[in-house]
Design an enzyme around this catalytic site. Sequence first.
Site, PDB file in Angstrom:
ATOM      1  N   SER A  53     127.400  16.100 -50.944  1.00 24.21           N
ATOM      2  CA  SER A  53     127.596  16.124 -49.489  1.00 24.21           C
ATOM      3  C   SER A  53     127.678  14.681 -49.015  1.00 24.21           C
ATOM      4  O   SER A  53     127.228  13.758 -49.721  1.00 24.21           O
ATOM      5  CB  SER A  53     126.390  16.816 -48.831  1.00 24.21           C
ATOM      6  OG  SER A  53     126.385  16.615 -47.430  1.00 24.21           O
ATOM      7  N   TYR A  70     117.251  18.342 -47.497  1.00 25.01           N
ATOM      8  CA  TYR A  70     118.674  18.409 -47.869  1.00 25.01           C
ATOM      9  C   TYR A  70     119.181  17.021 -48.277  1.00 25.01           C
ATOM     10  O   TYR A  70     119.867  16.862 -49.288  1.00 25.01           O
ATOM     11  CB  TYR A  70     119.473  18.951 -46.673  1.00 25.01           C
ATOM     12  CG  TYR A  70     120.908  19.314 -46.952  1.00 25.01           C
ATOM     13  CD1 TYR A  70     121.250  20.564 -47.457  1.00 25.01           C
ATOM     14  CD2 TYR A  70     121.944  18.414 -46.688  1.00 25.01           C
ATOM     15  CE1 TYR A  70     122.577  20.913 -47.693  1.00 25.01           C
ATOM     16  CE2 TYR A  70     123.276  18.747 -46.922  1.00 25.01           C
ATOM     17  CZ  TYR A  70     123.581  20.006 -47.418  1.00 25.01           C
ATOM     18  OH  TYR A  70     124.890  20.347 -47.648  1.00 25.01           O
TER      19      TYR A  70
HETATM   20  P1  NAD Z   1     127.508  29.113 -47.966  1.00 27.09           P
HETATM   21  O1  NAD Z   1     126.239  29.497 -47.296  1.00 27.09           O
HETATM   22  O2  NAD Z   1     128.788  29.675 -47.492  1.00 27.09           O
HETATM   23  O3  NAD Z   1     127.416  29.388 -49.546  1.00 27.09           O
HETATM   24  C1  NAD Z   1     126.250  29.128 -50.278  1.00 27.09           C
HETATM   25  C2  NAD Z   1     126.320  29.917 -51.567  1.00 27.09           C
HETATM   26  O4  NAD Z   1     125.101  29.664 -52.312  1.00 27.09           O
HETATM   27  C3  NAD Z   1     126.367  31.445 -51.365  1.00 27.09           C
HETATM   28  O5  NAD Z   1     127.186  32.037 -52.348  1.00 27.09           O
HETATM   29  C4  NAD Z   1     124.914  31.862 -51.570  1.00 27.09           C
HETATM   30  O6  NAD Z   1     124.749  33.227 -51.965  1.00 27.09           O
HETATM   31  C5  NAD Z   1     124.527  30.907 -52.676  1.00 27.09           C
HETATM   32  N1  NAD Z   1     123.072  30.785 -52.828  1.00 27.09           N
HETATM   33  C6  NAD Z   1     122.147  30.445 -51.901  1.00 27.09           C
HETATM   34  N2  NAD Z   1     120.917  30.510 -52.433  1.00 27.09           N
HETATM   35  C7  NAD Z   1     121.079  30.891 -53.733  1.00 27.09           C
HETATM   36  C8  NAD Z   1     120.184  31.117 -54.808  1.00 27.09           C
HETATM   37  N3  NAD Z   1     118.844  30.985 -54.666  1.00 27.09           N
HETATM   38  N4  NAD Z   1     120.692  31.504 -55.990  1.00 27.09           N
HETATM   39  C9  NAD Z   1     122.031  31.676 -56.162  1.00 27.09           C
HETATM   40  N5  NAD Z   1     122.927  31.466 -55.175  1.00 27.09           N
HETATM   41  C10 NAD Z   1     122.443  31.073 -53.977  1.00 27.09           C
HETATM   42  O7  NAD Z   1     127.505  27.517 -47.892  1.00 27.09           O
HETATM   43  P2  NAD Z   1     128.635  26.420 -48.223  1.00 27.09           P
HETATM   44  O8  NAD Z   1     128.779  25.599 -47.003  1.00 27.09           O
HETATM   45  O9  NAD Z   1     129.820  27.005 -48.873  1.00 27.09           O
HETATM   46  O10 NAD Z   1     127.821  25.506 -49.246  1.00 27.09           O
HETATM   47  C11 NAD Z   1     128.176  25.356 -50.597  1.00 27.09           C
HETATM   48  C12 NAD Z   1     127.726  23.987 -51.065  1.00 27.09           C
HETATM   49  O11 NAD Z   1     128.437  22.974 -50.340  1.00 27.09           O
HETATM   50  C13 NAD Z   1     126.232  23.708 -50.850  1.00 27.09           C
HETATM   51  O12 NAD Z   1     125.700  23.000 -51.944  1.00 27.09           O
HETATM   52  C14 NAD Z   1     126.257  22.808 -49.604  1.00 27.09           C
HETATM   53  O13 NAD Z   1     125.123  22.002 -49.531  1.00 27.09           O
HETATM   54  C15 NAD Z   1     127.522  22.038 -49.848  1.00 27.09           C
HETATM   55  N6  NAD Z   1     128.067  21.399 -48.673  1.00 27.09           N
HETATM   56  C16 NAD Z   1     128.449  22.133 -47.598  1.00 27.09           C
HETATM   57  C17 NAD Z   1     128.960  21.481 -46.461  1.00 27.09           C
HETATM   58  C18 NAD Z   1     129.396  22.237 -45.258  1.00 27.09           C
HETATM   59  O14 NAD Z   1     129.661  21.587 -44.236  1.00 27.09           O
HETATM   60  N7  NAD Z   1     129.502  23.545 -45.283  1.00 27.09           N
HETATM   61  C19 NAD Z   1     129.067  20.097 -46.449  1.00 27.09           C
HETATM   62  C20 NAD Z   1     128.658  19.384 -47.573  1.00 27.09           C
HETATM   63  C21 NAD Z   1     128.170  20.039 -48.671  1.00 27.09           C
END
Ligand code: NAD
Length: 261
Positions: free
Chosen positions: A143, A156
């Site tokens: 991130s 985070y």
């Molecule tokens: P999201 O909530 O859409 O997806 C998260 C995924 O992780 C889901 O499939 C969920 O079921 C899974 N998950 C959560 N807890 C879990 C567990 N204990 N065991 C197995 N699976 C689990 O979120 P996203 O935004 O797609 O995030 C995905 C990644 O991208 C994360 O690591 C997040 O930190 C990172 N990220 C997101 C953003 C953003 O703006 N959305 C920015 C930077 C980084």
Amino acid sequence: MSLKGRNAVVTGSTSGIGLAVARALAAEGVNLTMNGFGDAADIERTRAGIASASGVTVAYHPADMTKPAEIADLIATAGKTFGSVDILVNNAGIQHVAPVEDFPVDRWDAIIAINLSSAFHTIRAALPGMKQRGWGRLINIASTHGLVASPQKSAYVAAKHGIVGLTKSVAIECADTGVTCNAICPGWVLTPLVQKQIDARAAAAGISARQASDQLVGEKQPQLQFTTPEQIAGLALFLCSPTASNMQGSQLVSDGGWTAQ
Ligand code: NAD
């Protein structure tokens, strides 16, 4: 680029960025093990939909990324099912927002476990086979918060800085093995993880979700647009391509100028 016949594990691929990465890999002919939480019927529909759209084999494993034994089983099962794990995308993640002195201990532990430690557990299980076969791609979804901080996100930010460090250390260990380890650092991507923060902001300020969303992006990103999950998936494909074969321990940033300031 031909990734056809390669086998991938994408953690947290039932939603958001992970799901887009899974779809993009499958479209390139990569067999998949999906993982993540959600309604069982929805997950099965998604799994079957990706398989029939792309003609690859798609499995699902329900490992909870807070549980090392389940994570070990995820990698072992993917290896047994497909013969190898060639591409590992550590993507599962959660968020919790609170001042550090009020941060619930269980949320701290969960964020460190899911957003950081799970990648240690998957990598340690998948890397020996990759090294043995002389090819592998380890991709950690970090991130902008792996590079800079924001208030109220101590766990985070700590986890994401940690995964950037893990990426660098593993990358150096992988030098000259045919395996690369790199991180992708998205800014705001409109997924359920961010929608929760928009809804909380709208409720706290008594403004519309649209206004809250504009504020959220505008505070950080000079380019006032979300990065899309598909754009992050494109970066993951790039890291699997021969063009990226000399990239080790890097952070690919897509953040609308957030960290350029
Ligand atoms: P999201 O909530 O859409 O997806 C998260 C995924 O992780 C889901 O499939 C969920 O079921 C899974 N998950 C959560 N807890 C879990 C567990 N204990 N065991 C197995 N699976 C689990 O979120 P996203 O935004 O797609 O995030 C995905 C990644 O991208 C994360 O690591 C997040 O930190 C990172 N990220 C997101 C953003 C953003 O703006 N959305 C920015 C930077 C980084």
